[in-house]
Design a protein around this motif. Structure first.
Motif, PDB file in Angstrom:
ATOM      1  N   TYR A  65      10.842  34.523  14.035  1.00  0.00           N
ATOM      2  CA  TYR A  65      11.203  34.123  15.401  1.00  0.00           C
ATOM      3  C   TYR A  65      10.374  34.845  16.457  1.00  0.00           C
ATOM      4  O   TYR A  65      10.736  34.875  17.617  1.00  0.00           O
ATOM      5  CB  TYR A  65      12.695  34.396  15.644  1.00  0.00           C
ATOM      6  CG  TYR A  65      13.581  33.635  14.695  1.00  0.00           C
ATOM      7  CD1 TYR A  65      13.684  32.251  14.765  1.00  0.00           C
ATOM      8  CD2 TYR A  65      14.314  34.302  13.726  1.00  0.00           C
ATOM      9  CE1 TYR A  65      14.499  31.549  13.888  1.00  0.00           C
ATOM     10  CE2 TYR A  65      15.140  33.602  12.847  1.00  0.00           C
ATOM     11  CZ  TYR A  65      15.221  32.236  12.944  1.00  0.00           C
ATOM     12  OH  TYR A  65      16.024  31.533  12.085  1.00  0.00           O
ATOM     13  N   LEU A  66       9.263  35.411  16.026  1.00  0.00           N
ATOM     14  CA  LEU A  66       8.423  36.206  16.933  1.00  0.00           C
ATOM     15  C   LEU A  66       7.005  35.671  17.003  1.00  0.00           C
ATOM     16  O   LEU A  66       6.056  36.429  17.140  1.00  0.00           O
ATOM     17  CB  LEU A  66       8.409  37.666  16.459  1.00  0.00           C
ATOM     18  CG  LEU A  66       9.781  38.308  16.310  1.00  0.00           C
ATOM     19  CD1 LEU A  66       9.681  39.620  15.552  1.00  0.00           C
ATOM     20  CD2 LEU A  66      10.410  38.504  17.679  1.00  0.00           C
ATOM     21  N   ASN A  81      17.501  32.037  16.302  1.00  0.00           N
ATOM     22  CA  ASN A  81      17.709  33.362  15.718  1.00  0.00           C
ATOM     23  C   ASN A  81      19.171  33.789  15.888  1.00  0.00           C
ATOM     24  O   ASN A  81      19.532  34.521  16.800  1.00  0.00           O
ATOM     25  CB  ASN A  81      16.760  34.375  16.366  1.00  0.00           C
ATOM     26  CG  ASN A  81      16.781  35.714  15.683  1.00  0.00           C
ATOM     27  OD1 ASN A  81      17.703  36.039  14.942  1.00  0.00           O
ATOM     28  ND2 ASN A  81      15.752  36.505  15.933  1.00  0.00           N
ATOM     29  N   ASP A  82      20.018  33.303  14.985  1.00  0.00           N
ATOM     30  CA  ASP A  82      21.455  33.562  15.076  1.00  0.00           C
ATOM     31  C   ASP A  82      21.779  35.059  15.097  1.00  0.00           C
ATOM     32  O   ASP A  82      22.642  35.498  15.851  1.00  0.00           O
ATOM     33  CB  ASP A  82      22.203  32.903  13.914  1.00  0.00           C
ATOM     34  CG  ASP A  82      22.180  31.389  13.989  1.00  0.00           C
ATOM     35  OD1 ASP A  82      21.996  30.835  15.096  1.00  0.00           O
ATOM     36  OD2 ASP A  82      22.351  30.752  12.936  1.00  0.00           O
ATOM     37  N   ASN A 110      25.237  39.097  22.326  1.00  0.00           N
ATOM     38  CA  ASN A 110      26.592  38.792  22.798  1.00  0.00           C
ATOM     39  C   ASN A 110      27.549  39.939  22.488  1.00  0.00           C
ATOM     40  O   ASN A 110      28.367  40.324  23.323  1.00  0.00           O
ATOM     41  CB  ASN A 110      27.094  37.485  22.183  1.00  0.00           C
ATOM     42  CG  ASN A 110      26.502  36.280  22.864  1.00  0.00           C
ATOM     43  OD1 ASN A 110      26.720  36.058  24.053  1.00  0.00           O
ATOM     44  ND2 ASN A 110      25.742  35.494  22.124  1.00  0.00           N
ATOM     45  N   LYS A 111      27.432  40.501  21.293  1.00  0.00           N
ATOM     46  CA  LYS A 111      28.330  41.568  20.850  1.00  0.00           C
ATOM     47  C   LYS A 111      28.237  42.809  21.738  1.00  0.00           C
ATOM     48  O   LYS A 111      29.248  43.467  21.997  1.00  0.00           O
ATOM     49  CB  LYS A 111      27.996  41.929  19.400  1.00  0.00           C
ATOM     50  CG  LYS A 111      28.869  42.991  18.791  1.00  0.00           C
ATOM     51  CD  LYS A 111      28.480  43.220  17.337  1.00  0.00           C
ATOM     52  CE  LYS A 111      29.396  44.194  16.654  1.00  0.00           C
ATOM     53  NZ  LYS A 111      29.034  44.377  15.248  1.00  0.00           N
ATOM     54  N   ILE A 112      27.035  43.125  22.211  1.00  0.00           N
ATOM     55  CA  ILE A 112      26.863  44.359  23.000  1.00  0.00           C
ATOM     56  C   ILE A 112      27.041  44.129  24.496  1.00  0.00           C
ATOM     57  O   ILE A 112      26.820  45.042  25.287  1.00  0.00           O
ATOM     58  CB  ILE A 112      25.527  45.056  22.689  1.00  0.00           C
ATOM     59  CG1 ILE A 112      24.324  44.194  23.080  1.00  0.00           C
ATOM     60  CG2 ILE A 112      25.478  45.465  21.224  1.00  0.00           C
ATOM     61  CD1 ILE A 112      22.984  44.901  22.912  1.00  0.00           C
ATOM     62  N   LYS A 170      12.148  27.029  22.463  1.00  0.00           N
ATOM     63  CA  LYS A 170      13.365  27.270  23.247  1.00  0.00           C
ATOM     64  C   LYS A 170      13.939  28.651  22.935  1.00  0.00           C
ATOM     65  O   LYS A 170      14.119  29.003  21.762  1.00  0.00           O
ATOM     66  CB  LYS A 170      14.413  26.196  22.960  1.00  0.00           C
ATOM     67  CG  LYS A 170      14.065  24.865  23.570  1.00  0.00           C
ATOM     68  CD  LYS A 170      15.243  23.921  23.471  1.00  0.00           C
ATOM     69  CE  LYS A 170      14.872  22.643  24.176  1.00  0.00           C
ATOM     70  NZ  LYS A 170      15.839  22.235  25.153  1.00  0.00           N
ATOM     71  N   HIS A 171      14.182  29.391  24.002  1.00  0.00           N
ATOM     72  CA  HIS A 171      14.755  30.733  23.898  1.00  0.00           C
ATOM     73  C   HIS A 171      15.971  30.845  24.810  1.00  0.00           C
ATOM     74  O   HIS A 171      16.065  30.143  25.819  1.00  0.00           O
ATOM     75  CB  HIS A 171      13.731  31.788  24.328  1.00  0.00           C
ATOM     76  CG  HIS A 171      12.721  32.103  23.289  1.00  0.00           C
ATOM     77  ND1 HIS A 171      11.715  31.230  22.924  1.00  0.00           N
ATOM     78  CD2 HIS A 171      12.551  33.196  22.515  1.00  0.00           C
ATOM     79  CE1 HIS A 171      10.977  31.784  21.983  1.00  0.00           C
ATOM     80  NE2 HIS A 171      11.466  32.970  21.714  1.00  0.00           N
TER      81      HIS A 171
END
Length: 176
Positions: free
Chosen positions: A35-36, A140-141, A148-150, A164-165
């Motif tokens: 994904y990079l 990139n799940d 989201n978690k942080i 798409k990002h």
């Protein structure tokens, strides 16, 4: 050697030339690069060039990505931290970007989450940043879940280099 932060399990320090083997392992892995831009490096010379590029950011911007060093083994396992983005990205310029990248065998152990939280604490407490941004490929799940978690807030989806990002933002929390 400058240490920027520590967590329970890791030392977050400047990336050094001695990290070349771990840096090569990280950036040569096609799965890490998926994904990079999908451009794995093919030589330690490229790894040295990447390390020198990051070290130049320390001098130019006072900040750059940090090596994640396992306290138990003293091994380089990836990088985390902030980068000052000086070129325009999604209509923003001169902002702090949070990023992280781990050697594949260290995925799924909470390392990116733990070190990203320490990076944000540094941004808000030491750099006095009002906000930090992050970008993740929509596919990139893992990275999207971490952001989201942080505590990052999803802002929008945008096109970055033809892909798409997701664009995220977190603001300094009010402290008593």
């Amino acid at each position: 050697m400058k240490i920027f932060a520590e967590t329970e399990r890791f030392i977050l320090r400047e990336i050094l030339p001695i990290d070349v083997e771990g840096f090569f392992e990280l950036n040569a892995d096609p799965e890490v690069q998926k994904y990079l831009g999908n451009k794995p490096i093919t030589s330690t010379t490229q790894a040295i060039d990447d390390i020198n590029f990051i070290r130049a950011q320390y001098l130019s911007n006072g900040i750059g990505r940090w090596a994640i060093i396992d306290k138990k083994t003293n091994k380089f396992i990836g990088w985390t931290g902030l980068k000052l983005i000086t070129e325009e990205t999604n209509h923003h310029k001169n902002y702090y970007d949070l990023g992280y990248r781990l050697i594949k065998k260290y995925w799924g152990q909470g390392i990116a989450t733990e070190t990203a939280i320490a990076s944000l604490e540094y941004a808000f407490d030491k750099l006095q940043a009002n906000e930090v941004y992050a970008i993740a490929d929509c596919e990139n799940d893992g990275s999207n879940k971490i952001l989201n978690k942080i505590g990052f807030s999803f802002i929008e989806t945008f096109n970055f280099d033809g892909i798409k990002h997701n664009w995220y933002k977190i603001e300094r929390k009010t402290r008593d």
